[in-house]
Motif scaffolding. Structure first.
Motif, PDB file in Angstrom:
ATOM      1  N   GLY A   1       0.374  -1.058  -0.227  1.00  0.00           N
ATOM      2  CA  GLY A   1       0.351   0.033   0.121  1.00  0.00           C
ATOM      3  C   GLY A   1       1.137   1.573   0.034  1.00  0.00           C
ATOM      4  N   GLN A   2       2.349   1.003   0.014  1.00  0.00           N
ATOM      5  CA  GLN A   2       3.143   2.392   0.281  1.00  0.00           C
ATOM      6  C   GLN A   2       3.399   2.425  -1.345  1.00  0.00           C
ATOM      7  OE1 GLN A   2       6.086   2.860   3.994  1.00  0.00           O
ATOM      8  NE2 GLN A   2       6.183   4.390   3.036  1.00  0.00           N
ATOM      9  N   ILE A   3       2.983   3.467  -1.385  1.00  0.00           N
ATOM     10  CA  ILE A   3       3.792   3.934  -2.629  1.00  0.00           C
ATOM     11  C   ILE A   3       5.447   4.952  -2.014  1.00  0.00           C
ATOM     12  CG2 ILE A   3       3.980   6.801  -4.012  1.00  0.00           C
ATOM     13  CD1 ILE A   3       1.257   6.681  -3.195  1.00  0.00           C
ATOM     14  N   PRO A   4       6.392   3.893  -2.857  1.00  0.00           N
ATOM     15  CA  PRO A   4       8.168   4.069  -3.138  1.00  0.00           C
ATOM     16  C   PRO A   4       7.811   5.910  -2.788  1.00  0.00           C
ATOM     17  CG  PRO A   4       7.580   2.352  -4.680  1.00  0.00           C
ATOM     18  CD  PRO A   4       6.239   2.893  -4.327  1.00  0.00           C
ATOM     19  N   ARG A   5       8.910   5.493  -2.062  1.00  0.00           N
ATOM     20  CA  ARG A   5       9.648   7.223  -1.964  1.00  0.00           C
ATOM     21  C   ARG A   5       8.900   8.430  -1.076  1.00  0.00           C
ATOM     22  NH1 ARG A   5      14.453   7.176  -6.309  1.00  0.00           N
ATOM     23  NH2 ARG A   5      14.718   4.931  -5.598  1.00  0.00           N
ATOM     24  N   MET A   6       7.884   7.879  -0.680  1.00  0.00           N
ATOM     25  CA  MET A   6       7.231   8.868  -0.274  1.00  0.00           C
ATOM     26  C   MET A   6       7.375   8.234   1.065  1.00  0.00           C
ATOM     27  SD  MET A   6       3.795  10.439  -2.125  1.00  0.00           S
ATOM     28  CE  MET A   6       3.642  11.260  -1.013  1.00  0.00           C
ATOM     29  N   ASP A   7       7.114   9.894   2.272  1.00  0.00           N
ATOM     30  CA  ASP A   7       7.392   9.123   4.006  1.00  0.00           C
ATOM     31  C   ASP A   7       5.998   8.346   4.877  1.00  0.00           C
ATOM     32  OD1 ASP A   7       5.413  11.437   3.774  1.00  0.00           O
ATOM     33  OD2 ASP A   7       7.118  12.800   4.483  1.00  0.00           O
ATOM     34  N   THR A   8       5.386   8.548   3.902  1.00  0.00           N
ATOM     35  CA  THR A   8       3.639   8.161   4.482  1.00  0.00           C
ATOM     36  C   THR A   8       3.165   6.592   4.161  1.00  0.00           C
ATOM     37  OG1 THR A   8       1.527   8.406   5.798  1.00  0.00           O
ATOM     38  CG2 THR A   8       2.785   9.649   3.634  1.00  0.00           C
ATOM     39  N   LEU A   9       2.663   5.841   4.869  1.00  0.00           N
ATOM     40  CA  LEU A   9       1.778   4.574   4.687  1.00  0.00           C
ATOM     41  C   LEU A   9       0.069   4.792   4.190  1.00  0.00           C
ATOM     42  CD1 LEU A   9       1.134   1.823   3.488  1.00  0.00           C
ATOM     43  CD2 LEU A   9       0.901   2.036   5.921  1.00  0.00           C
ATOM     44  N   SER A  10      -0.260   5.914   4.868  1.00  0.00           N
ATOM     45  CA  SER A  10      -2.284   6.471   4.661  1.00  0.00           C
ATOM     46  C   SER A  10      -1.514   7.956   4.485  1.00  0.00           C
ATOM     47  CB  SER A  10      -2.470   5.386   5.950  1.00  0.00           C
ATOM     48  OG  SER A  10      -2.121   6.540   6.747  1.00  0.00           O
ATOM     49  N   PHE A  11      -2.390   8.579   4.283  1.00  0.00           N
ATOM     50  CA  PHE A  11      -3.163   9.617   4.158  1.00  0.00           C
ATOM     51  C   PHE A  11      -3.836  10.471   5.305  1.00  0.00           C
ATOM     52  CE2 PHE A  11      -1.683   8.610  -0.039  1.00  0.00           C
ATOM     53  CZ  PHE A  11      -0.258   8.903   0.173  1.00  0.00           C
ATOM     54  N   PRO A  12      -3.503  10.941   6.557  1.00  0.00           N
ATOM     55  CA  PRO A  12      -4.415  10.887   7.487  1.00  0.00           C
ATOM     56  C   PRO A  12      -5.435  12.146   6.941  1.00  0.00           C
ATOM     57  CG  PRO A  12      -2.313  11.652   8.190  1.00  0.00           C
ATOM     58  CD  PRO A  12      -1.989  11.434   6.780  1.00  0.00           C
ATOM     59  N   ALA A  13      -7.049  11.515   7.600  1.00  0.00           N
ATOM     60  CA  ALA A  13      -7.755  13.219   6.663  1.00  0.00           C
ATOM     61  C   ALA A  13      -7.204  14.167   7.885  1.00  0.00           C
ATOM     62  CB  ALA A  13      -9.035  12.994   7.222  1.00  0.00           C
TER      63      ALA A  13
END
Ligand code: ADE
Length: 230
Positions: free
Chosen positions: A109-121
């Motif tokens: 589920g994690q996008i490579p080279r982004m610092d978060t697994l999920s995006f908090p609302a």
């Protein structure tokens, strides 16, 4: 200005009816309705289905209309037995259930080279949405939890079970994570509001058309109450 995105015409038509439209503009095959809803400046738009349409739409809202918050309204398939058809799920966080770079050691589920697994609302929008839901549609269940998105209409019990086991999502749909990611990249708050139209299993394609109208009705009542309270 608050951007309000629905994937389908059916999801935005009643919101557009309820607002005072001052201007309508076409961009990227999407119609952006500018005006006010409950006294607030809004732009309401039908993005089209799927994550690419939703991401393009969100970026246009930010760049061309100056959106400083985004709300996504629509319907979804339930991933939990206790979340019934017509109930509402408010996103705590959102992720892409179809992103897989596990071969490089990333969490599913994690996008490579982004610092978060999920995006908090946004916490304030979550709280306001919960209150608005209890007021606008008191008879239905409200759940705050993870929304998972993919370019996939989930209508198979095994696929549903796999997604549930992997992510502990509350509901699945096809745009939320793209909107959340675009909001995250642009540093603006967002929340995803989804009314349940089906159980994302083998009965989903039958339940969907039966309960779509009721689910959309609930989410429209909710969005009107929420925007008025922002
Ligand atoms: N939207 C509504 N129901 C859905 C499902 N089962 N899968 C993906 N998106 C949906």
């Amino acid at each position: 200005m608050i951007g309000i995105i629905g994937a389908m015409d059916e999801e935005v038509a009643q919101i557009v009816e309820a607002m005072q439209v001052t201007k309508t503009e076409e961009k990227a095959q999407m119609t952006f309705h500018q005006g006010t809803l409950g006294g607030k400046d809004v732009v309401v738009v039908r993005s089209g289905i799927g994550k690419v349409n939703a991401a393009v739409c969100t970026q246009i809202l930010v760049d061309d209309f100056g959106a400083d918050a985004v709300i996504n309204t629509g319907i979804a398939g339930s991933l939990k037995a206790e979340i019934d058809i017509a109930d509402v799920v408010i996103s705590s966080d959102v992720l892409h259930h179809d992103m897989d770079a596990t071969g490089f050691g990333y969490a599913l589920g994690q996008i490579p080279r982004m610092d978060t697994l999920s995006f908090p609302a946004d916490k304030r929008l979550i709280e306001l949405a919960e209150k608005s839901c209890k007021k606008a549609v008191p008879e239905i269940g409200v759940h705050v939890g993870r929304v998972v998105s993919g370019d996939q209409f989930v209508s198979d019990k095994e696929v549903k079970n796999r997604i549930s086991e992997n992510f502990d999502g509350y509901c699945t749909e096809m745009e939320g994570a793209a909107i959340a990611q675009a909001a995250y990249l642009n540093h603006i708050p967002f929340v995803i509001l989804r009314a349940i139209s089906d159980k994302a299993d083998d009965s989903a394609t039958m339940d969907y058309p039966t309960f779509e109208k009721q689910a959309i009705h609930n989410s429209v009542l909710l969005i009107k109450e929420l925007v008025a309270n922002i």
